[in-house]
Motif scaffolding. Structure first.
Motif, mmCIF file in Angstrom:
data_model
loop_
_atom_site.group_PDB
_atom_site.id
_atom_site.type_symbol
_atom_site.label_atom_id
_atom_site.label_comp_id
_atom_site.label_asym_id
_atom_site.label_seq_id
_atom_site.Cartn_x
_atom_site.Cartn_y
_atom_site.Cartn_z
ATOM 1 N N GLN B 76 34.781 43.047 48.595
ATOM 2 C CA GLN B 76 33.527 42.281 48.230
ATOM 3 C C GLN B 76 33.635 41.421 46.808
ATOM 4 O O GLN B 76 32.756 40.200 46.890
ATOM 5 N N ILE B 77 33.750 42.097 45.819
ATOM 6 C CA ILE B 77 33.692 41.263 44.597
ATOM 7 C C ILE B 77 34.890 39.990 44.559
ATOM 8 O O ILE B 77 35.278 39.180 44.275
ATOM 9 N N GLU B 78 35.769 40.565 45.784
ATOM 10 C CA GLU B 78 37.532 39.426 45.610
ATOM 11 C C GLU B 78 36.619 38.139 46.446
ATOM 12 O O GLU B 78 37.528 37.442 46.169
ATOM 13 N N GLY B 79 35.733 38.694 46.898
ATOM 14 C CA GLY B 79 35.134 37.650 48.483
ATOM 15 C C GLY B 79 34.547 36.732 47.545
ATOM 16 O O GLY B 79 34.761 35.258 47.335
ATOM 17 N N LEU B 80 33.699 37.541 46.729
ATOM 18 C CA LEU B 80 32.469 36.624 45.478
ATOM 19 C C LEU B 80 33.306 36.116 44.891
ATOM 20 O O LEU B 80 33.178 35.089 44.441
ATOM 21 N N THR B 81 34.437 35.916 44.078
ATOM 22 C CA THR B 81 35.052 35.680 42.636
ATOM 23 C C THR B 81 36.319 34.788 43.621
ATOM 24 O O THR B 81 36.322 33.755 43.291
ATOM 25 N N ALA B 83 35.346 33.296 46.658
ATOM 26 C CA ALA B 83 33.769 31.580 47.168
ATOM 27 C C ALA B 83 33.740 31.132 45.399
ATOM 28 O O ALA B 83 34.077 29.817 45.007
ATOM 29 N N LEU B 84 33.549 31.441 43.975
ATOM 30 C CA LEU B 84 33.358 31.048 42.704
ATOM 31 C C LEU B 84 34.420 30.301 42.659
ATOM 32 O O LEU B 84 34.537 29.005 42.281
ATOM 33 N N VAL B 85 36.084 30.742 42.707
ATOM 34 C CA VAL B 85 36.534 29.999 42.583
ATOM 35 C C VAL B 85 36.952 28.790 43.264
ATOM 36 O O VAL B 85 36.686 27.787 43.325
ATOM 37 N N ASN B 86 36.878 29.080 44.501
ATOM 38 C CA ASN B 86 36.906 27.248 45.545
ATOM 39 C C ASN B 86 35.780 26.438 45.192
ATOM 40 O O ASN B 86 36.062 25.357 44.910
ATOM 41 N N ALA B 87 34.166 27.501 44.567
ATOM 42 C CA ALA B 87 33.424 26.684 44.073
ATOM 43 C C ALA B 87 33.439 25.220 42.901
ATOM 44 O O ALA B 87 33.379 24.456 42.958
#
Lengths: 192, 122
Positions: B76-81, B83-87
């Motif tokens: 989950q944390i990897e997914g969030l990270t 998404a943040l990097v992509n943003a």
């Protein structure tokens, strides 16, 4: 600003009155803890006296005195150098007493005796002859607010402003309390 | 008749009253709790800072434990990270961030002393 222990090379003995309280506070903050010991030596008796007159219980007065010095030591950084240490420590001690009195709900009128000695016995008859004891007993018989103000008047002299600071009261109120306290004391002692 | 019928006499009696003698051992117990208890007064950290650091350390320990034991949480944390990097990699996001920073910088030069909020009192 205090920066280092080296700023305070002189010994901080209580027997040297020229070493003022502000210096001792600064020395303590600079890491010379024995300087606080000198402050304890200077004010222990006066603080205990204030606590005893306020609490009217030797054990509680002892605890309040210890608590006051402990709090003072812990919050020494908040002490303003232009203030008087005596006023500051008396204020801390007075509030420690108030906290205890408040917790035990002893501010009520029931706790205030009408007479100095509610149960006079043979020993107290002898004590009555002692003027200091009679005065002490008369002070103890005063209501709390008068008792404290007269005790501070005794400890700090006629410095109404300092008394007002300790009690966090307007100067006018302090003067009124003091006047009434003296009136009550005078009446109590004249009736002796 | 007592000597206390005048306030001056009362004052004299008050100031002549000796202070109460503290109980034996009081000074020693005060010194034990203060001077000899360690350099608490010299500590650079206040109580709030100490509590804050304690909470941060406890949270870090808790996160480390979860990361070591719960694979789903790590995913989950990897997914969030990601998404943040992509943003952040999106030029539009960077444009908005730059605009916000520019306004903040300009506001800092203007200052707020002369500004008055519509609902602020005098």
């Amino acid at each position: 600003m205090v920066s280092a222990v080296a700023d305070f090379p002189e010994p901080v003995s209580a027997t040297r009155p020229e070493v003022d309280d502000a210096y001792l506070v600064a020395a303590t903050l600079a890491g010379r803890a024995e300087a606080f010991g000198t402050l304890v030596e200077r004010y222990e008796r006066a603080v205990y006296h204030l606590c005893l007159r306020t609490m009217r219980d030797a054990e509680e007065a002892r605890d309040c005195t210890q608590e006051a010095f402990f709090k003072a030591f812990r919050s020494l950084r908040t002490f303003k150098p232009d203030a008087k240490f005596s006023t500051w420590i008396f204020s801390i001690a007075y509030h420690a007493c108030c906290d205890r009195l408040g917790r035990r709900k002893r501010f009520s009128r029931e706790e205030l005796p009408d007479r100095a000695d509610p149960a006079p016995g043979p020993e107290s008859e002898v004590e009555r002859k002692d003027a200091a004891r009679a005065l002490r007993a008369a002070i103890d018989a005063l209501p709390e607010k008068y008792r404290t103000v007269i005790t501070l008047y005794h400890l700090q002299g006629k410095q109404y402003e300092e008394i007002a600071r300790v009690l966090d009261l307007p100067m006018g109120t302090v003067k009124t309390h003091l006047f009434r306290a003296k009136e009550q004391l005078r009446k109590a002692l004249v009736n002796e | 008749m007592s000597d206390y019928d005048e306030h001056d006499d009362l004052d004299r009696a008050l100031f002549a009253l000796p202070l109460e003698e503290p109980p034996a051992g009081l000074r020693a117990s005060i010194l034990r709790a203060t001077v000899f208890a360690g350099p608490a007064v010299a500590s650079p950290l206040g109580r709030a800072e100490t509590v804050g650091i304690g909470i941060a350390l406890a949270l870090a320990a808790w996160l480390a434990m979860i990361c070591l034991t719960d694979r789903a949480f790590v995913a989950q944390i990897e997914g969030l990270t990601l998404a943040l990097v992509n943003a952040l990699a999106d030029p539009r996001t960077l444009l908005w961030l730059g605009l916000g920073a520019g306004i903040a910088l300009a506001a800092s030069f203007v200052g707020t002393r002369g500004l008055r909020l519509p609902f602020a009192g005098r």
